[in-house]
Design a protein around this motif. Structure first.
Motif, PDB file in Angstrom:
ATOM      1  N   ASP A  93       0.806  -1.221   0.000  1.00 39.39           N
ATOM      2  CA  ASP A  93       0.000   0.000   0.000  1.00 39.39           C
ATOM      3  C   ASP A  93       0.841   1.274   0.000  1.00 39.39           C
ATOM      4  OD1 ASP A  93      -3.232   0.074   0.631  1.00 39.39           O
ATOM      5  OD2 ASP A  93      -2.350  -1.894   0.925  1.00 39.39           O
ATOM      6  N   GLU A  94       1.881   1.306   0.815  1.00 36.36           N
ATOM      7  CA  GLU A  94       2.691   2.518   0.892  1.00 36.36           C
ATOM      8  C   GLU A  94       3.430   2.765  -0.425  1.00 36.36           C
ATOM      9  OE1 GLU A  94       2.683   0.168   3.321  1.00 36.36           O
ATOM     10  OE2 GLU A  94       1.467   1.332   4.725  1.00 36.36           O
ATOM     11  N   LEU A 109      -6.375  16.016  -9.691  1.00 36.38           N
ATOM     12  CA  LEU A 109      -6.825  16.017  -8.304  1.00 36.38           C
ATOM     13  C   LEU A 109      -6.399  14.690  -7.683  1.00 36.38           C
ATOM     14  CD1 LEU A 109      -8.558  17.103  -5.922  1.00 36.38           C
ATOM     15  CD2 LEU A 109     -10.529  15.981  -7.000  1.00 36.38           C
ATOM     16  N   THR A 110      -5.606  14.758  -6.604  1.00 31.11           N
ATOM     17  CA  THR A 110      -5.162  13.536  -5.939  1.00 31.11           C
ATOM     18  C   THR A 110      -5.975  13.320  -4.669  1.00 31.11           C
ATOM     19  OG1 THR A 110      -3.394  14.793  -4.840  1.00 31.11           O
ATOM     20  CG2 THR A 110      -2.829  13.607  -6.862  1.00 31.11           C
ATOM     21  N   VAL A 111      -6.426  12.068  -4.481  1.00 35.23           N
ATOM     22  CA  VAL A 111      -7.361  11.738  -3.402  1.00 35.23           C
ATOM     23  C   VAL A 111      -6.876  10.496  -2.664  1.00 35.23           C
ATOM     24  CG1 VAL A 111      -9.746  11.147  -2.837  1.00 35.23           C
ATOM     25  CG2 VAL A 111      -9.266  12.642  -4.799  1.00 35.23           C
ATOM     26  N   PHE A 112      -6.889  10.572  -1.337  1.00 36.14           N
ATOM     27  CA  PHE A 112      -6.744   9.380  -0.512  1.00 36.14           C
ATOM     28  C   PHE A 112      -8.124   9.046   0.013  1.00 36.14           C
ATOM     29  CE2 PHE A 112      -5.891   7.362   3.712  1.00 36.14           C
ATOM     30  CZ  PHE A 112      -5.313   6.200   3.227  1.00 36.14           C
ATOM     31  N   TRP A 113      -8.650   7.886  -0.381  1.00 38.08           N
ATOM     32  CA  TRP A 113     -10.009   7.498   0.000  1.00 38.08           C
ATOM     33  C   TRP A 113      -9.900   6.418   1.072  1.00 38.08           C
ATOM     34  CZ3 TRP A 113     -14.142   8.411  -4.103  1.00 38.08           C
ATOM     35  CH2 TRP A 113     -15.427   8.390  -3.524  1.00 38.08           C
ATOM     36  N   ASP A 114     -10.202   6.791   2.289  1.00 40.14           N
ATOM     37  CA  ASP A 114      -9.994   5.899   3.426  1.00 40.14           C
ATOM     38  C   ASP A 114     -11.280   5.147   3.749  1.00 40.14           C
ATOM     39  OD1 ASP A 114      -9.116   4.620   5.685  1.00 40.14           O
ATOM     40  OD2 ASP A 114      -8.272   6.404   6.625  1.00 40.14           O
ATOM     41  N   VAL A 115     -11.269   3.846   3.528  1.00 46.12           N
ATOM     42  CA  VAL A 115     -12.449   3.027   3.801  1.00 46.12           C
ATOM     43  C   VAL A 115     -12.421   2.428   5.205  1.00 46.12           C
ATOM     44  CG1 VAL A 115     -12.852   2.524   1.376  1.00 46.12           C
ATOM     45  CG2 VAL A 115     -11.413   0.983   2.719  1.00 46.12           C
ATOM     46  N   ASP A 116     -11.440   2.816   6.004  1.00 43.22           N
ATOM     47  CA  ASP A 116     -11.352   2.360   7.396  1.00 43.22           C
ATOM     48  C   ASP A 116     -10.614   3.425   8.198  1.00 43.22           C
ATOM     49  OD1 ASP A 116     -11.365   0.983   9.746  1.00 43.22           O
ATOM     50  OD2 ASP A 116     -10.312  -0.788   8.999  1.00 43.22           O
ATOM     51  N   ALA A 117     -11.184   4.628   8.250  1.00 38.53           N
ATOM     52  CA  ALA A 117     -10.491   5.770   8.837  1.00 38.53           C
ATOM     53  C   ALA A 117     -10.084   5.563  10.296  1.00 38.53           C
ATOM     54  CB  ALA A 117     -11.343   7.023   8.684  1.00 38.53           C
ATOM     55  N   PRO A 118     -10.939   5.017  11.179  1.00 37.81           N
ATOM     56  CA  PRO A 118     -10.489   4.838  12.565  1.00 37.81           C
ATOM     57  C   PRO A 118      -9.232   3.979  12.672  1.00 37.81           C
ATOM     58  CG  PRO A 118     -12.868   4.657  12.452  1.00 37.81           C
ATOM     59  CD  PRO A 118     -12.375   4.690  11.036  1.00 37.81           C
ATOM     60  N   ALA A 119      -9.153   2.906  11.872  1.00 37.48           N
ATOM     61  CA  ALA A 119      -7.977   2.043  11.917  1.00 37.48           C
ATOM     62  C   ALA A 119      -6.755   2.754  11.349  1.00 37.48           C
ATOM     63  CB  ALA A 119      -8.242   0.757  11.147  1.00 37.48           C
ATOM     64  N   THR A 120      -6.939   3.478  10.244  1.00 36.26           N
ATOM     65  CA  THR A 120      -5.821   4.205   9.638  1.00 36.26           C
ATOM     66  C   THR A 120      -5.280   5.260  10.578  1.00 36.26           C
ATOM     67  OG1 THR A 120      -6.772   3.877   7.434  1.00 36.26           O
ATOM     68  CG2 THR A 120      -5.088   5.582   7.654  1.00 36.26           C
ATOM     69  N   LEU A 121      -6.176   6.016  11.202  1.00 29.15           N
ATOM     70  CA  LEU A 121      -5.740   7.067  12.122  1.00 29.15           C
ATOM     71  C   LEU A 121      -5.035   6.485  13.340  1.00 29.15           C
ATOM     72  CD1 LEU A 121      -8.880   9.353  11.844  1.00 29.15           C
ATOM     73  CD2 LEU A 121      -6.560   9.923  11.075  1.00 29.15           C
ATOM     74  N   GLY A 122      -5.500   5.331  13.801  1.00 29.26           N
ATOM     75  CA  GLY A 122      -4.823   4.662  14.902  1.00 29.26           C
ATOM     76  C   GLY A 122      -3.407   4.266  14.530  1.00 29.26           C
ATOM     77  N   GLN A 123      -3.241   3.773  13.307  1.00 29.27           N
ATOM     78  CA  GLN A 123      -1.908   3.404  12.829  1.00 29.27           C
ATOM     79  C   GLN A 123      -1.003   4.629  12.728  1.00 29.27           C
ATOM     80  OE1 GLN A 123      -1.840   1.619   8.902  1.00 29.27           O
ATOM     81  NE2 GLN A 123       0.100   0.584   9.304  1.00 29.27           N
ATOM     82  N   LEU A 124      -1.552   5.732  12.248  1.00 31.40           N
ATOM     83  CA  LEU A 124      -0.753   6.949  12.132  1.00 31.40           C
ATOM     84  C   LEU A 124      -0.336   7.477  13.508  1.00 31.40           C
ATOM     85  CD1 LEU A 124      -2.674   8.803   9.275  1.00 31.40           C
ATOM     86  CD2 LEU A 124      -0.458   7.651   9.130  1.00 31.40           C
ATOM     87  N   ARG A 125      -1.202   7.323  14.491  1.00 37.40           N
ATOM     88  CA  ARG A 125      -0.829   7.743  15.846  1.00 37.40           C
ATOM     89  C   ARG A 125       0.306   6.885  16.390  1.00 37.40           C
ATOM     90  NH1 ARG A 125      -6.524   8.460  16.369  1.00 37.40           N
ATOM     91  NH2 ARG A 125      -6.734   6.324  17.170  1.00 37.40           N
ATOM     92  N   ASP A 126       0.281   5.603  16.064  1.00 36.81           N
ATOM     93  CA  ASP A 126       1.285   4.674  16.581  1.00 36.81           C
ATOM     94  C   ASP A 126       2.588   4.713  15.804  1.00 36.81           C
ATOM     95  OD1 ASP A 126      -0.588   3.863  18.432  1.00 36.81           O
ATOM     96  OD2 ASP A 126      -1.216   2.090  17.295  1.00 36.81           O
ATOM     97  N   PRO A 128       4.750   7.386  13.914  1.00 38.58           N
ATOM     98  CA  PRO A 128       5.033   8.756  13.461  1.00 38.58           C
ATOM     99  C   PRO A 128       5.857   8.825  12.185  1.00 38.58           C
ATOM    100  CG  PRO A 128       6.282   8.197  15.454  1.00 38.58           C
ATOM    101  CD  PRO A 128       5.285   7.106  15.253  1.00 38.58           C
ATOM    102  N   ASP A 129       6.516   7.731  11.810  1.00 41.07           N
ATOM    103  CA  ASP A 129       7.307   7.720  10.585  1.00 41.07           C
ATOM    104  C   ASP A 129       6.563   7.078   9.411  1.00 41.07           C
ATOM    105  OD1 ASP A 129       9.477   8.916  11.898  1.00 41.07           O
ATOM    106  OD2 ASP A 129      10.255   6.968  12.550  1.00 41.07           O
ATOM    107  N   HIS A 130       5.281   6.800   9.571  1.00 39.30           N
ATOM    108  CA  HIS A 130       4.519   6.162   8.499  1.00 39.30           C
ATOM    109  C   HIS A 130       4.525   7.066   7.263  1.00 39.30           C
ATOM    110  CE1 HIS A 130       1.222   4.313   6.281  1.00 39.30           C
ATOM    111  NE2 HIS A 130       1.260   3.295   7.130  1.00 39.30           N
ATOM    112  N   PRO A 131       4.739   6.495   6.067  1.00 40.01           N
ATOM    113  CA  PRO A 131       4.812   7.310   4.847  1.00 40.01           C
ATOM    114  C   PRO A 131       3.572   8.155   4.576  1.00 40.01           C
ATOM    115  CG  PRO A 131       5.623   5.089   4.427  1.00 40.01           C
ATOM    116  CD  PRO A 131       5.030   5.076   5.796  1.00 40.01           C
ATOM    117  N   LEU A 136       0.147  12.989   3.100  1.00 44.05           N
ATOM    118  CA  LEU A 136      -1.034  13.807   3.376  1.00 44.05           C
ATOM    119  C   LEU A 136      -0.793  15.284   3.062  1.00 44.05           C
ATOM    120  CD1 LEU A 136      -2.436  12.290   6.697  1.00 44.05           C
ATOM    121  CD2 LEU A 136      -3.520  12.262   4.444  1.00 44.05           C
ATOM    122  N   ARG A 137       0.448  15.714   3.119  1.00 44.72           N
ATOM    123  CA  ARG A 137       0.763  17.110   2.825  1.00 44.72           C
ATOM    124  C   ARG A 137       0.865  17.376   1.328  1.00 44.72           C
ATOM    125  NH1 ARG A 137       2.211  15.963   7.835  1.00 44.72           N
ATOM    126  NH2 ARG A 137       2.190  17.620   9.398  1.00 44.72           N
TER     127      ARG A 137
END
Length: 364
Positions: A93-94, A109-126, A128-131, A136-137
């Protein structure tokens, strides 16, 4: 406009809960004039377990799970006006996200379409070096299939330029009332794959009430439950293809929705099966989650259970007449307010806003 959409699978729902969501939204977008190509990797035996063949409203490209094939399909992003990388594609995926962003045109137009946002956000919190933090910027837009304001705020805090929820919904052409099917006759039915962050909730909301309701029949559909010890009055069906979902939903007296841990904790995340069941006119019982009343009225269009005791009590007192009335009310509501045509109109408006350019009037 041309859309290049990189997702898990459009053709198969096998270990792929996003299939119905993709089908409903992309078909509705195609009806608005979008030309869509969907790229899916050949992984997890999905191509051996297809629910549909390639539709006429979307071109589907299946690629091998190799780095070379990934780079080949990523290069096609350069031909699109809108480039979508979905979460949970299932192969590198990365690397895929980085490749499609690198190949996208500067005016796309570039889009990230998150079909499991709570899980993705949890991974990003855990991590910090995730691509994805860096990506996102660069990405123009984040779309999610649920999550409400908590997800929007979280993505903006991480640097996303814009985040818009595009919720699950109903495609009335695929999910609708049908005749009952004796294969699915039962009092309470639950359909869901066995997943680590849902299994304990399935035990609490489904298997425990079943063990205390020996005079009723419970039906379990979904992959991965083969070695699970089940009460004697619970029958396991295995994978249930989407072509059988309507009959599965309308035959039982009631259908149960059980959210995964992250979805339940976040709220505002109705599962695809909520709208599938309502679209078939089923009486739906759901575990409690924040925001359910924004989609269906508790007690009138849906029944809400706080725990397994509530499920057992609902099933003890639920009459066929009341179940039928709740299912009919839910069907009316989703047809009026929760179709993929309406969701696609929201996505279309967001897309068009990004392509608008201010005009400068010539000086007189």
């Amino acid at each position: 406009m041309k859309i290049a959409f990189y997702g898990s699978s459009l053709l198969s729902s096998y270990w792929n809960g996003a299939a119905t969501y993709y089908r409903g939204l992309l078909k509705a977008l195609s009806q608005l004039g979008y030309e869509i190509t969907f790229y899916e990797p050949d992984v997890y035996d999905r191509q051996k377990n297809r629910d549909i063949e390639a539709p006429d409203w979307c071109h589907v490209v299946i690629y091998e799970a190799t780095p070379h094939a990934l780079m080949q399909v990523a290069a096609s992003a350069g031909e699109a006006d809108i480039v979508v990388k979905a979460s949970g594609v299932g192969f590198e995926d990365e690397a895929l996200l980085r490749a499609v962003l690198d190949h996208a045109r500067s005016d796309a137009l570039t889009v990230f379409w998150d079909v499991d946002a709570p899980a993705t956000l949890g991974q990003l919190r855990d991590e910090p070096d995730h691509p994805l933090h860096r990506a996102l910027r660069e990405i123009d837009l984040v779309l999610t299939y649920g999550g409400g304001d908590p997800v929007v705020w979280a993505y903006r805090a991480l640097g996303a330029a814009e985040c818009v929820p595009i919720y699950n919904a109903l495609d009335p052409e695929t999910h609708h009332p049908v005749a009952k099917d004796a294969r699915f006759a039962c009092d309470l039915a639950f359909l869901g794959n066995r997943l680590p962050d849902r299994e304990a909730r399935v035990e609490a909301f489904f298997l425990d009430p079943a063990s205390r309701s020996r005079d009723q029949r419970f039906l379990l559909g979904g992959s991965g439950w083969g070695d699970k010890q089940l009460p004697a009055n619970v029958a396991w069906l295995g994978h249930v293809g989407t072509r059988d979902h309507n009959a599965f939903n309308v035959t039982s007296k009631a259908v149960l929705n059980i959210s995964r841990d992250s979805m339940a904790a976040n709220g505002f995340s109705p599962a695809t099966r909520v709208f599938e069941a309502a679209g078939a006119g089923a009486c739906l019982i759901t575990d409690a989650w924040l925001g359910v009343e924004l989609f269906l009225v508790p007690g009138e269009e849906i029944l809400v259970a706080r725990d397994g005791d509530d499920v057992a009590e609902i099933m003890r007192t639920l009459t066929p007449r009341r179940a039928k009335a709740i299912g009919a009310a839910a069907l009316r509501r989703v047809l009026a307010e929760h179709t993929y045509a309406l969701r696609a109109a929201v996505a279309d408006a967001v897309f068009r806003r990004h392509f608008e350019r201010p005009t400068v009037e010539a000086a007189e």
